[in-house]
Design a protein around this motif. Structure first.
Motif, PDB file in Angstrom:
ATOM      1  N   GLY A  12       0.551  -1.006   0.384  1.00 31.77           N
ATOM      2  CA  GLY A  12      -0.206   0.487  -0.075  1.00 31.77           C
ATOM      3  C   GLY A  12       0.637   1.085  -0.055  1.00 31.77           C
ATOM      4  N   ALA A  13       1.760   1.780  -1.267  1.00 28.53           N
ATOM      5  CA  ALA A  13       2.636   2.664  -0.594  1.00 28.53           C
ATOM      6  C   ALA A  13       1.667   3.689  -1.300  1.00 28.53           C
ATOM      7  CB  ALA A  13       3.772   1.789  -2.179  1.00 28.53           C
ATOM      8  N   THR A  14       2.201   4.852  -0.236  1.00 30.14           N
ATOM      9  CA  THR A  14       2.050   6.021  -1.110  1.00 30.14           C
ATOM     10  C   THR A  14       3.089   6.945  -1.595  1.00 30.14           C
ATOM     11  OG1 THR A  14       2.427   7.123   1.020  1.00 30.14           O
ATOM     12  CG2 THR A  14       0.461   5.995   1.021  1.00 30.14           C
ATOM     13  N   THR A  15       4.453   6.263  -1.551  1.00 28.19           N
ATOM     14  CA  THR A  15       5.494   6.954  -1.973  1.00 28.19           C
ATOM     15  C   THR A  15       6.031   6.266  -2.458  1.00 28.19           C
ATOM     16  OG1 THR A  15       5.426   9.413  -0.736  1.00 28.19           O
ATOM     17  CG2 THR A  15       7.151   9.114  -2.074  1.00 28.19           C
ATOM     18  N   SER A  16       6.784   6.445  -4.570  1.00 30.38           N
ATOM     19  CA  SER A  16       7.516   5.582  -5.050  1.00 30.38           C
ATOM     20  C   SER A  16       7.833   6.646  -6.050  1.00 30.38           C
ATOM     21  CB  SER A  16       7.045   4.304  -5.194  1.00 30.38           C
ATOM     22  OG  SER A  16       8.247   3.325  -4.936  1.00 30.38           O
ATOM     23  N   GLY A  17       8.345   5.862  -7.059  1.00 30.70           N
ATOM     24  CA  GLY A  17       9.219   6.909  -8.266  1.00 30.70           C
ATOM     25  C   GLY A  17      10.720   6.304  -8.720  1.00 30.70           C
ATOM     26  N   GLY A  18      11.269   7.305  -9.672  1.00 30.12           N
ATOM     27  CA  GLY A  18      12.071   6.793  -9.832  1.00 30.12           C
ATOM     28  C   GLY A  18      12.240   7.991 -11.485  1.00 30.12           C
ATOM     29  N   PRO A  19      13.687   7.262 -12.623  1.00 30.88           N
ATOM     30  CA  PRO A  19      13.220   8.488 -13.489  1.00 30.88           C
ATOM     31  C   PRO A  19      12.443   7.955 -14.518  1.00 30.88           C
ATOM     32  CG  PRO A  19      15.869   7.410 -12.579  1.00 30.88           C
ATOM     33  CD  PRO A  19      14.483   6.555 -11.730  1.00 30.88           C
ATOM     34  N   ASN A  20      12.669   8.262 -15.156  1.00 35.37           N
ATOM     35  CA  ASN A  20      11.430   8.395 -16.515  1.00 35.37           C
ATOM     36  C   ASN A  20      11.580   7.252 -16.760  1.00 35.37           C
ATOM     37  OD1 ASN A  20       9.494  10.125 -18.404  1.00 35.37           O
ATOM     38  ND2 ASN A  20      11.040   8.504 -19.964  1.00 35.37           N
ATOM     39  N   PHE A  21      13.027   6.176 -17.203  1.00 39.99           N
ATOM     40  CA  PHE A  21      12.703   5.154 -17.807  1.00 39.99           C
ATOM     41  C   PHE A  21      12.484   4.546 -17.028  1.00 39.99           C
ATOM     42  CE2 PHE A  21      16.002   3.986 -15.161  1.00 39.99           C
ATOM     43  CZ  PHE A  21      16.019   2.865 -14.904  1.00 39.99           C
ATOM     44  N   ALA A  22      12.441   4.659 -15.829  1.00 36.29           N
ATOM     45  CA  ALA A  22      11.495   3.270 -14.962  1.00 36.29           C
ATOM     46  C   ALA A  22      10.064   2.636 -15.007  1.00 36.29           C
ATOM     47  CB  ALA A  22      11.847   3.520 -13.462  1.00 36.29           C
ATOM     48  N   TYR A  23       9.776   4.376 -15.914  1.00 33.32           N
ATOM     49  CA  TYR A  23       8.489   3.899 -16.071  1.00 33.32           C
ATOM     50  C   TYR A  23       8.195   3.309 -17.321  1.00 33.32           C
ATOM     51  CZ  TYR A  23       6.791   7.173 -11.850  1.00 33.32           C
ATOM     52  OH  TYR A  23       7.383   7.544 -10.881  1.00 33.32           O
ATOM     53  N   GLU A  24       8.686   3.527 -18.575  1.00 34.71           N
ATOM     54  CA  GLU A  24       9.136   3.572 -19.925  1.00 34.71           C
ATOM     55  C   GLU A  24       8.987   2.238 -19.422  1.00 34.71           C
ATOM     56  OE1 GLU A  24       8.694   4.262 -23.009  1.00 34.71           O
ATOM     57  OE2 GLU A  24       8.150   6.421 -22.811  1.00 34.71           O
ATOM     58  N   LEU A  25      10.054   1.564 -19.061  1.00 34.34           N
ATOM     59  CA  LEU A  25      10.425  -0.317 -18.730  1.00 34.34           C
ATOM     60  C   LEU A  25       8.849  -1.002 -17.746  1.00 34.34           C
ATOM     61  CD1 LEU A  25      13.233  -1.399 -19.163  1.00 34.34           C
ATOM     62  CD2 LEU A  25      13.254  -1.412 -17.021  1.00 34.34           C
ATOM     63  N   CYS A  26       8.311  -0.299 -17.004  1.00 32.15           N
ATOM     64  CA  CYS A  26       7.420  -1.415 -16.816  1.00 32.15           C
ATOM     65  C   CYS A  26       6.211  -0.998 -17.524  1.00 32.15           C
ATOM     66  CB  CYS A  26       6.457   0.001 -15.939  1.00 32.15           C
ATOM     67  SG  CYS A  26       7.063  -0.396 -14.083  1.00 32.15           S
ATOM     68  N   LEU A  27       6.292  -0.262 -18.762  1.00 27.53           N
ATOM     69  CA  LEU A  27       5.303  -0.281 -19.925  1.00 27.53           C
ATOM     70  C   LEU A  27       5.461  -0.977 -20.517  1.00 27.53           C
ATOM     71  CD1 LEU A  27       4.105   3.848 -19.782  1.00 27.53           C
ATOM     72  CD2 LEU A  27       2.453   2.351 -20.163  1.00 27.53           C
ATOM     73  N   ARG A  28       6.875  -1.076 -20.642  1.00 27.51           N
ATOM     74  CA  ARG A  28       6.732  -2.736 -21.652  1.00 27.51           C
ATOM     75  C   ARG A  28       6.802  -3.959 -21.173  1.00 27.51           C
ATOM     76  NH1 ARG A  28      12.158   0.876 -23.487  1.00 27.51           N
ATOM     77  NH2 ARG A  28      11.535   3.455 -24.397  1.00 27.51           N
ATOM     78  N   ARG A  29       7.622  -3.912 -20.298  1.00 26.31           N
ATOM     79  CA  ARG A  29       7.713  -5.529 -19.845  1.00 26.31           C
ATOM     80  C   ARG A  29       6.618  -5.713 -18.397  1.00 26.31           C
ATOM     81  NH1 ARG A  29      13.366  -5.425 -18.520  1.00 26.31           N
ATOM     82  NH2 ARG A  29      13.464  -7.500 -17.362  1.00 26.31           N
ATOM     83  N   VAL A  30       5.980  -4.864 -18.185  1.00 22.90           N
ATOM     84  CA  VAL A  30       4.758  -5.844 -16.886  1.00 22.90           C
ATOM     85  C   VAL A  30       3.527  -5.565 -17.957  1.00 22.90           C
ATOM     86  CG1 VAL A  30       3.427  -4.967 -15.037  1.00 22.90           C
ATOM     87  CG2 VAL A  30       5.628  -4.250 -15.767  1.00 22.90           C
ATOM     88  N   GLY A  31       3.180  -7.180 -18.137  1.00 23.79           N
ATOM     89  CA  GLY A  31       1.677  -7.530 -19.132  1.00 23.79           C
ATOM     90  C   GLY A  31       0.801  -7.683 -18.537  1.00 23.79           C
ATOM     91  N   GLU A  32      -0.439  -7.415 -19.182  1.00 25.19           N
ATOM     92  CA  GLU A  32      -1.433  -7.305 -19.001  1.00 25.19           C
ATOM     93  C   GLU A  32      -1.900  -8.232 -17.247  1.00 25.19           C
ATOM     94  OE1 GLU A  32      -3.499  -4.867 -19.873  1.00 25.19           O
ATOM     95  OE2 GLU A  32      -2.128  -4.101 -20.767  1.00 25.19           O
ATOM     96  N   ALA A  33      -1.483 -10.099 -17.929  1.00 23.39           N
ATOM     97  CA  ALA A  33      -2.095 -10.654 -16.646  1.00 23.39           C
ATOM     98  C   ALA A  33      -0.827 -10.251 -14.934  1.00 23.39           C
ATOM     99  CB  ALA A  33      -1.169 -11.857 -16.994  1.00 23.39           C
ATOM    100  N   ALA A  88       0.176   6.347 -16.915  1.00 22.67           N
ATOM    101  CA  ALA A  88      -1.300   6.729 -16.412  1.00 22.67           C
ATOM    102  C   ALA A  88      -2.378   5.959 -17.217  1.00 22.67           C
ATOM    103  CB  ALA A  88      -1.791   7.565 -16.651  1.00 22.67           C
ATOM    104  N   ASP A  89      -2.066   5.886 -18.306  1.00 22.43           N
ATOM    105  CA  ASP A  89      -3.990   5.207 -18.761  1.00 22.43           C
ATOM    106  C   ASP A  89      -3.518   3.107 -19.023  1.00 22.43           C
ATOM    107  OD1 ASP A  89      -4.360   7.721 -20.052  1.00 22.43           O
ATOM    108  OD2 ASP A  89      -3.081   7.503 -21.930  1.00 22.43           O
ATOM    109  N   GLY A  90      -1.892   3.325 -19.066  1.00 25.91           N
ATOM    110  CA  GLY A  90      -1.432   1.785 -19.186  1.00 25.91           C
ATOM    111  C   GLY A  90      -2.057   0.544 -17.714  1.00 25.91           C
ATOM    112  N   PHE A  91      -2.015   1.481 -16.159  1.00 31.95           N
ATOM    113  CA  PHE A  91      -1.992   1.235 -15.348  1.00 31.95           C
ATOM    114  C   PHE A  91      -3.241   1.955 -14.358  1.00 31.95           C
ATOM    115  CE2 PHE A  91       2.207   0.852 -16.043  1.00 31.95           C
ATOM    116  CZ  PHE A  91       2.307  -1.023 -15.713  1.00 31.95           C
ATOM    117  N   ARG A 132      -0.651  -6.122 -14.557  1.00 34.21           N
ATOM    118  CA  ARG A 132      -0.997  -5.532 -14.274  1.00 34.21           C
ATOM    119  C   ARG A 132      -2.568  -5.661 -13.459  1.00 34.21           C
ATOM    120  NH1 ARG A 132      -0.206  -1.462 -19.487  1.00 34.21           N
ATOM    121  NH2 ARG A 132       1.707  -1.879 -19.935  1.00 34.21           N
ATOM    122  N   ALA A 133      -2.961  -7.034 -14.273  1.00 39.30           N
ATOM    123  CA  ALA A 133      -4.427  -7.153 -13.759  1.00 39.30           C
ATOM    124  C   ALA A 133      -4.589  -7.600 -12.285  1.00 39.30           C
ATOM    125  CB  ALA A 133      -5.038  -8.517 -14.610  1.00 39.30           C
TER     126      ALA A 133
END
Length: 585
Positions: free
Chosen positions: A264-285, A314-317, A287-288
């Motif tokens: 239940g994290a309230t704060t987390s993050g990283g550089p822009n590439f971290a979000y890109e990596l999640c978009l490319r490599r976290v599949g639909e299963a 924002a859209d992907g998750f 994410r669900a």
């Protein structure tokens, strides 16, 4: 007892008030809890480290620790002892021992803290002998004698009872934050206890953190974003922090989001590439199965923030419950301790050609370049935009160099008075100052929000880590005899929404025929020494690298020639085509 005004005092207060509440957890690769610290246990371990360092007040301690809670024990123990911590990641190959040697020579520590396993590796690679050469004479407060190498496992927990509190004035040096982990000429930013305290309050107010906050972080603990923005902010607000190795995230990005969901994290993050990596490599299963509804501050900093990345994340998750309002672009740098500005997402379109002339003109459609606001300057932080050469303040909406003032600005570079004066002692043409010259280009809009547009300096930032071009060029040069001395230029280009490093290098006039081996040697050397994969290695004809009349490499001009396809290419080795036959001249 008066209210705590230093982080060690705050730690001891929390250890006394809520000794059994857990403060930090470190996750294994499978997401299970590999290690844990309650506030009471953390206080005891930090006191034991501090007691072991008794008598070294004001000296430096090099921390060569792998990701884990031993780093937390030792860093806070150094602060509690009044010893200046010098955090760095341990070497992963014999080649990277050179970075340790350079840190030892520059920081001149009296002690180096590591694990038994890392120390055994260093001894086999000759790293501890290198440390013996960097004797601790010559620095402020130094005494004679070689570096003492200490395994944290050997520190007696019983020493905690003998700890004596050190008096830590705000101006007292807390730690050295090296601006490049693998630089041939490392520069240690001098961060004081007062700098830390002020920036912690800046972060707390900006992100509305409190005891109910929950942090999740995979960011390296030796770097300011992971250390100050997560580890120390958790101590400052008295909440809970879940840590994992950066390698765990890079190998399986879903592990990060799963931890955000599970805790239940309230704060987390990283550089822009971290979000890109999640978009490319976290599949639909995957994410669900996530619940990201608790996420309130998804900070994005340490490298240029991309508007398209923010939208797609924002859209992907959204289906996982992510609130798009949680996305939080921010700006900061080690020389300002960490955070300078931040705010919720605001994107503006500007004319790209005008921007190259340092003019900000609104634009829309395909011709527009989208810029993401990094928010307004935060509590106590002053940001001005200055003309780099004259120091004249720039009008609102005009691009110039970003200058920063305030209590979070560090004290300069360790034992580099001239460089400190130039970077930390800038004055505007109207006499106001001193300011920190960041080397970054940007502008303030009419609402007072900061937009970062580029870099005045040649610093390379890839995936949130800083690299100096000269370092990469020297490493490549040493990798093969067919590369010409002084003939290299390293820079980044944008590819697939990320900044990617490129090396252009002149060949010796009489070079061999196996140019594929030359490019491969340069690529491997940079990967081993700097843990960086080159996007492209371009080998060019002797004497064609752009230089000034005094012989200095013109990296920006070289980058433009590369983008325009005007380099005199003899061979090249791009990542996508690695292993293919090199292109002929």
């Amino acid at each position: 007892m008066s209210a705590p005004r230093t982080l060690p005092d705050l730690l001891m207060a929390r250890a006394a008030e809520v000794p059994d509440a857990w403060a930090y957890r470190f996750l294994a690769e499978d997401g299970s809890v590999a290690d844990e610290r309650t506030w009471g246990e953390l206080g005891r371990r930090a006191r034991a480290v501090a007691a072991r360092l008794a008598g070294l007040e004001g000296e430096r301690a090099l921390l060569l620790l792998p990701p884990g809670l031993e780093f937390v024990d030792c860093f806070l123990g150094c602060l509690a002892a009044g010893v200046v911590a010098v955090p760095s990641y341990p070497p992963t190959s014999r080649r990277s021992v050179g970075r340790v040697t350079r840190l030892l020579a520059d920081a001149r520590p009296r002690v180096a803290l590591s694990t038994a396993m890392v120390l055994d590796r260093l001894r086999r690679w000759g790293g501890t002998e290198a440390g013996s050469e960097a004797e601790a004479g010559g620095g402020a407060g130094d005494q004679s004698g070689a570096v003492e190498w200490l395994a944290v496992e050997e520190i007696d927990p019983g020493l905690a009872d003998g700890w004596c509190r050190a008096e830590l004035a705000p101006e007292r040096l807390a730690f050295l934050q090296y601006t490049s982990g693998s630089t041939s000429a490392p520069k240690g930013v001098m961060v004081s206890h007062g700098n830390l305290w002020h920036n912690q309050e800046v972060i707390r107010r900006a992100c509305d953190h409190g005891p109910d906050s929950v942090f999740v972080s995979w960011l390296p603990l030796y770097h300011d974003l992971g250390l100050i923005g997560n580890l120390l902010q958790n101590l400052y607000v008295g909440s809970r922090c879940v840590l994992m190795s950066p390698v765990t995230f890079l190998q399986r990005p879903a592990a990060w989001l799963e931890a955000v969901s599970r805790y239940g994290a309230t704060t987390s993050g990283g550089p822009n590439f971290a979000y890109e990596l999640c978009l490319r490599r976290v599949g639909e299963a995957d994410r669900a199965a996530l619940d990201l509804s608790s996420w309130q501050v998804a900070f994005n900093g340490a490298e240029p923030v991309q508007a398209d990345t923010l939208r797609r994340f924002a859209d992907g998750f959204a289906g996982a419950g992510l609130d798009p309002g949680a996305l939080y672009p921010c700006y900061g740098l080690a020389e300002a301790t960490l955070m300078v500005s931040g705010g919720r997402v605001r994107v503006t379109g500007v004319d790209g050609e005008a921007l190259q002339r340092h003019e900000v003109r609104p634009a829309s459609g395909a011709a527009a370049r989208e810029l993401v606001s990094c928010g307004p300057p935060l509590t106590g932080q002053e940001v001005v935009i200055a003309e780099p050469d004259s120091g004249a303040p720039c009008p609102v909406g005009t691009v110039g160099e970003i200058w920063v003032g305030g209590p979070s600005v560090a004290g300069g570079y360790w034992q580099r008075p001239e460089e400190s004066r130039r970077a930390f002692g800038a004055s505007l043409a109207d006499g106001r100052g001193p300011f920190l010259r960041t080397g970054d280009l940007g502008f303030l809009d009419a609402a007072g929000e900061l937009f970062v547009t580029g870099r005045l300096k040649d610093l390379i930032i890839v995936r949130g880590r800083n690299y100096y071009p000269h370092d990469l060029e020297l490493t490549a040069l040493a990798s093969h005899a067919d590369l010409r001395a002084g003939g290299g230029a390293a820079f980044t280009v944008e590819a697939d929404g990320e900044e990617r490093p490129v090396l252009v290098h002149e060949l010796e006039r009489h070079h061999g025929d196996d140019l594929e081996a030359v490019a491969a040697a340069a690529r491997q050397a940079v990967a081993e020494e700097h843990e960086l994969q080159l996007h492209d290695v371009v080998l060019i004809r002797t004497g064609t690298l752009p230089k000034t009349t005094s012989g200095k490499v013109q990296r920006r001009a070289c980058r433009q020639l590369y983008l325009d396809g005007e380099l005199v290419v003899v061979a090249r080795s791009a990542v996508a085509a690695a292993g293919a036959a090199p292109a002929a001249e």
